[in-house]
Design a protein around this motif. Structure first.
Motif, PDB file in Angstrom:
ATOM      1  N   VAL A 149      -9.330 -41.577 -11.954  1.00  0.00           N
ATOM      2  CA  VAL A 149      -7.938 -42.018 -11.929  1.00  0.00           C
ATOM      3  C   VAL A 149      -7.883 -43.543 -11.890  1.00  0.00           C
ATOM      4  O   VAL A 149      -8.667 -44.186 -11.191  1.00  0.00           O
ATOM      5  CB  VAL A 149      -7.200 -41.431 -10.700  1.00  0.00           C
ATOM      6  N   THR A 150      -6.936 -44.096 -12.632  1.00  0.00           N
ATOM      7  CA  THR A 150      -6.643 -45.528 -12.581  1.00  0.00           C
ATOM      8  C   THR A 150      -5.190 -45.682 -12.160  1.00  0.00           C
ATOM      9  O   THR A 150      -4.292 -45.101 -12.771  1.00  0.00           O
ATOM     10  CB  THR A 150      -6.857 -46.193 -13.955  1.00  0.00           C
ATOM     11  N   LEU A 151      -4.975 -46.445 -11.096  1.00  0.00           N
ATOM     12  CA  LEU A 151      -3.627 -46.759 -10.624  1.00  0.00           C
ATOM     13  C   LEU A 151      -3.208 -48.074 -11.271  1.00  0.00           C
ATOM     14  O   LEU A 151      -3.974 -49.034 -11.298  1.00  0.00           O
ATOM     15  CB  LEU A 151      -3.600 -46.911  -9.106  1.00  0.00           C
ATOM     16  N   ASP A 152      -1.997 -48.111 -11.808  1.00  0.00           N
ATOM     17  CA  ASP A 152      -1.458 -49.327 -12.413  1.00  0.00           C
ATOM     18  C   ASP A 152      -0.374 -49.859 -11.487  1.00  0.00           C
ATOM     19  O   ASP A 152       0.695 -49.258 -11.365  1.00  0.00           O
ATOM     20  CB  ASP A 152      -0.886 -49.030 -13.795  1.00  0.00           C
ATOM     21  N   VAL A 153      -0.661 -50.980 -10.845  1.00  0.00           N
ATOM     22  CA  VAL A 153       0.225 -51.530  -9.826  1.00  0.00           C
ATOM     23  C   VAL A 153       0.812 -52.843 -10.316  1.00  0.00           C
ATOM     24  O   VAL A 153       0.079 -53.783 -10.629  1.00  0.00           O
ATOM     25  CB  VAL A 153      -0.547 -51.753  -8.507  1.00  0.00           C
ATOM     26  N   GLU A 154       2.140 -52.885 -10.384  1.00  0.00           N
ATOM     27  CA  GLU A 154       2.817 -54.109 -10.793  1.00  0.00           C
ATOM     28  C   GLU A 154       2.813 -55.094  -9.629  1.00  0.00           C
ATOM     29  O   GLU A 154       3.178 -54.748  -8.497  1.00  0.00           O
ATOM     30  CB  GLU A 154       4.252 -53.812 -11.219  1.00  0.00           C
ATOM     31  N   ASN A 155       2.374 -56.306  -9.904  1.00  0.00           N
ATOM     32  CA  ASN A 155       2.332 -57.363  -8.888  1.00  0.00           C
ATOM     33  C   ASN A 155       3.673 -58.074  -8.887  1.00  0.00           C
ATOM     34  O   ASN A 155       3.962 -58.892  -9.750  1.00  0.00           O
ATOM     35  CB  ASN A 155       1.190 -58.332  -9.190  1.00  0.00           C
ATOM     36  N   ARG A 156       4.506 -57.736  -7.902  1.00  0.00           N
ATOM     37  CA  ARG A 156       5.858 -58.285  -7.804  1.00  0.00           C
ATOM     38  C   ARG A 156       5.960 -59.257  -6.647  1.00  0.00           C
ATOM     39  O   ARG A 156       5.141 -59.256  -5.751  1.00  0.00           O
ATOM     40  CB  ARG A 156       6.862 -57.152  -7.589  1.00  0.00           C
ATOM     41  N   GLY A 157       6.985 -60.038  -6.673  1.00  0.00           N
ATOM     42  CA  GLY A 157       7.247 -60.966  -5.583  1.00  0.00           C
ATOM     43  C   GLY A 157       6.976 -62.396  -6.001  1.00  0.00           C
ATOM     44  O   GLY A 157       6.311 -62.670  -7.003  1.00  0.00           O
ATOM     45  N   ILE A 158       7.468 -63.316  -5.214  1.00  0.00           N
ATOM     46  CA  ILE A 158       7.385 -64.738  -5.558  1.00  0.00           C
ATOM     47  C   ILE A 158       5.941 -65.237  -5.590  1.00  0.00           C
ATOM     48  O   ILE A 158       5.567 -65.998  -6.479  1.00  0.00           O
ATOM     49  CB  ILE A 158       8.267 -65.598  -4.618  1.00  0.00           C
ATOM     50  N   PHE A 159       5.131 -64.810  -4.637  1.00  0.00           N
ATOM     51  CA  PHE A 159       3.736 -65.247  -4.627  1.00  0.00           C
ATOM     52  C   PHE A 159       3.025 -64.779  -5.897  1.00  0.00           C
ATOM     53  O   PHE A 159       2.288 -65.529  -6.528  1.00  0.00           O
ATOM     54  CB  PHE A 159       3.001 -64.715  -3.393  1.00  0.00           C
ATOM     55  N   HIS A 160       3.263 -63.530  -6.276  1.00  0.00           N
ATOM     56  CA  HIS A 160       2.619 -62.991  -7.469  1.00  0.00           C
ATOM     57  C   HIS A 160       3.101 -63.695  -8.736  1.00  0.00           C
ATOM     58  O   HIS A 160       2.309 -63.973  -9.636  1.00  0.00           O
ATOM     59  CB  HIS A 160       2.838 -61.480  -7.570  1.00  0.00           C
ATOM     60  N   ARG A 161       4.396 -63.994  -8.805  1.00  0.00           N
ATOM     61  CA  ARG A 161       4.909 -64.721  -9.975  1.00  0.00           C
ATOM     62  C   ARG A 161       4.273 -66.108 -10.075  1.00  0.00           C
ATOM     63  O   ARG A 161       3.921 -66.563 -11.157  1.00  0.00           O
ATOM     64  CB  ARG A 161       6.434 -64.828  -9.916  1.00  0.00           C
ATOM     65  N   PHE A 162       4.116 -66.758  -8.931  1.00  0.00           N
ATOM     66  CA  PHE A 162       3.461 -68.065  -8.898  1.00  0.00           C
ATOM     67  C   PHE A 162       2.017 -67.950  -9.386  1.00  0.00           C
ATOM     68  O   PHE A 162       1.568 -68.721 -10.226  1.00  0.00           O
ATOM     69  CB  PHE A 162       3.514 -68.627  -7.468  1.00  0.00           C
TER      70      PHE A 162
ATOM     71  N   ILE B 129      -6.361 -50.344 -10.715  1.00  0.00           N
ATOM     72  CA  ILE B 129      -7.260 -49.974  -9.624  1.00  0.00           C
ATOM     73  C   ILE B 129      -7.955 -48.673 -10.009  1.00  0.00           C
ATOM     74  O   ILE B 129      -7.309 -47.643 -10.191  1.00  0.00           O
ATOM     75  CB  ILE B 129      -6.491 -49.831  -8.306  1.00  0.00           C
ATOM     76  N   HIS B 130      -9.263 -48.754 -10.150  1.00  0.00           N
ATOM     77  CA  HIS B 130     -10.060 -47.608 -10.579  1.00  0.00           C
ATOM     78  C   HIS B 130     -10.606 -46.888  -9.349  1.00  0.00           C
ATOM     79  O   HIS B 130     -11.336 -47.487  -8.557  1.00  0.00           O
ATOM     80  CB  HIS B 130     -11.203 -48.073 -11.486  1.00  0.00           C
ATOM     81  N   LEU B 131     -10.250 -45.634  -9.208  1.00  0.00           N
ATOM     82  CA  LEU B 131     -10.709 -44.841  -8.070  1.00  0.00           C
ATOM     83  C   LEU B 131     -12.051 -44.192  -8.388  1.00  0.00           C
ATOM     84  O   LEU B 131     -12.334 -43.864  -9.551  1.00  0.00           O
ATOM     85  CB  LEU B 131      -9.680 -43.767  -7.722  1.00  0.00           C
ATOM     86  N   ASP B 132     -12.857 -43.995  -7.356  1.00  0.00           N
ATOM     87  CA  ASP B 132     -14.140 -43.313  -7.526  1.00  0.00           C
ATOM     88  C   ASP B 132     -13.893 -41.813  -7.691  1.00  0.00           C
ATOM     89  O   ASP B 132     -12.748 -41.351  -7.576  1.00  0.00           O
ATOM     90  CB  ASP B 132     -15.064 -43.627  -6.352  1.00  0.00           C
ATOM     91  N   PRO B 133     -14.929 -41.033  -7.971  1.00  0.00           N
ATOM     92  CA  PRO B 133     -14.720 -39.596  -8.200  1.00  0.00           C
ATOM     93  C   PRO B 133     -14.012 -38.869  -7.057  1.00  0.00           C
ATOM     94  O   PRO B 133     -13.090 -38.078  -7.299  1.00  0.00           O
ATOM     95  CB  PRO B 133     -16.132 -39.057  -8.419  1.00  0.00           C
ATOM     96  N   MET B 134     -14.401 -39.140  -5.817  1.00  0.00           N
ATOM     97  CA  MET B 134     -13.767 -38.452  -4.698  1.00  0.00           C
ATOM     98  C   MET B 134     -12.327 -38.920  -4.513  1.00  0.00           C
ATOM     99  O   MET B 134     -11.426 -38.120  -4.300  1.00  0.00           O
ATOM    100  CB  MET B 134     -14.549 -38.637  -3.399  1.00  0.00           C
ATOM    101  N   GLY B 135     -12.097 -40.225  -4.616  1.00  0.00           N
ATOM    102  CA  GLY B 135     -10.744 -40.752  -4.502  1.00  0.00           C
ATOM    103  C   GLY B 135      -9.843 -40.224  -5.605  1.00  0.00           C
ATOM    104  O   GLY B 135      -8.677 -39.909  -5.372  1.00  0.00           O
ATOM    105  N   SER B 136     -10.375 -40.108  -6.811  1.00  0.00           N
ATOM    106  CA  SER B 136      -9.620 -39.562  -7.939  1.00  0.00           C
ATOM    107  C   SER B 136      -9.255 -38.100  -7.694  1.00  0.00           C
ATOM    108  O   SER B 136      -8.123 -37.675  -7.941  1.00  0.00           O
ATOM    109  CB  SER B 136     -10.437 -39.676  -9.229  1.00  0.00           C
ATOM    110  N   PHE B 137     -10.222 -37.346  -7.196  1.00  0.00           N
ATOM    111  CA  PHE B 137     -10.000 -35.931  -6.908  1.00  0.00           C
ATOM    112  C   PHE B 137      -8.876 -35.769  -5.884  1.00  0.00           C
ATOM    113  O   PHE B 137      -7.947 -34.987  -6.073  1.00  0.00           O
ATOM    114  CB  PHE B 137     -11.297 -35.305  -6.393  1.00  0.00           C
TER     115      PHE B 137
END
Length: 115
Positions: free
Chosen positions: A32-45, A58-66
């Motif tokens: 599993v790969t989680l796609d996380v949008e980086n929001r907020g003023i710090f991230h925009r900067f 974010i790439h999860l390992d086999p157990m985390g993906s399961f």
């Protein structure tokens, strides 16, 4: 038992729920790969001046993906742990400690909440 323990209950009885804002994909391999949008003023900067990505993958390992795929908002951590033990056996040991830490990390990043 203290009042604090009465309120918090058993951690394994908690029911994880995936955050709706987290997009995710499952590769053919089952990872599993989680796609996380980086929001907020710090991230925009950081995106503007340091060329940081707008979306982190974010790439999860086999157990985390399961485990991620099993989170359905109705099963508690104890129930999920039985599935992990059945699938991974001794490879998951120490099972409860690993799952507790995994869910703590997911929760701290806002990837899940608890029902």
């Amino acid at each position: 038992m203290s009042d604090r323990n009465k309120k918090s209950g058993n951690y394994l009885d908690r029911i994880p729920v995936r955050a709706e804002h987290i997009l995710w994909t499952v590769e053919e391999s089952g990872l599993v790969t989680l796609d996380v949008e980086n929001r907020g003023i710090f991230h925009r900067f950081a995106q503007r001046f340091f060329h940081k990505p707008k979306i982190s993958h974010i790439h999860l390992d086999p157990m985390g993906s399961f485990v991620w795929c099993l989170i359905d908002g109705s099963r508690d951590i104890l129930n999920l742990s039985a599935s992990v033990k059945e699938r991974f056996g001794e490879e998951a040991s120490p099972l409860y400690e690993r799952l507790s830490k995994y869910f703590q990390v997911l929760h701290s990043y806002g990837f899940i909440s608890f029902r």
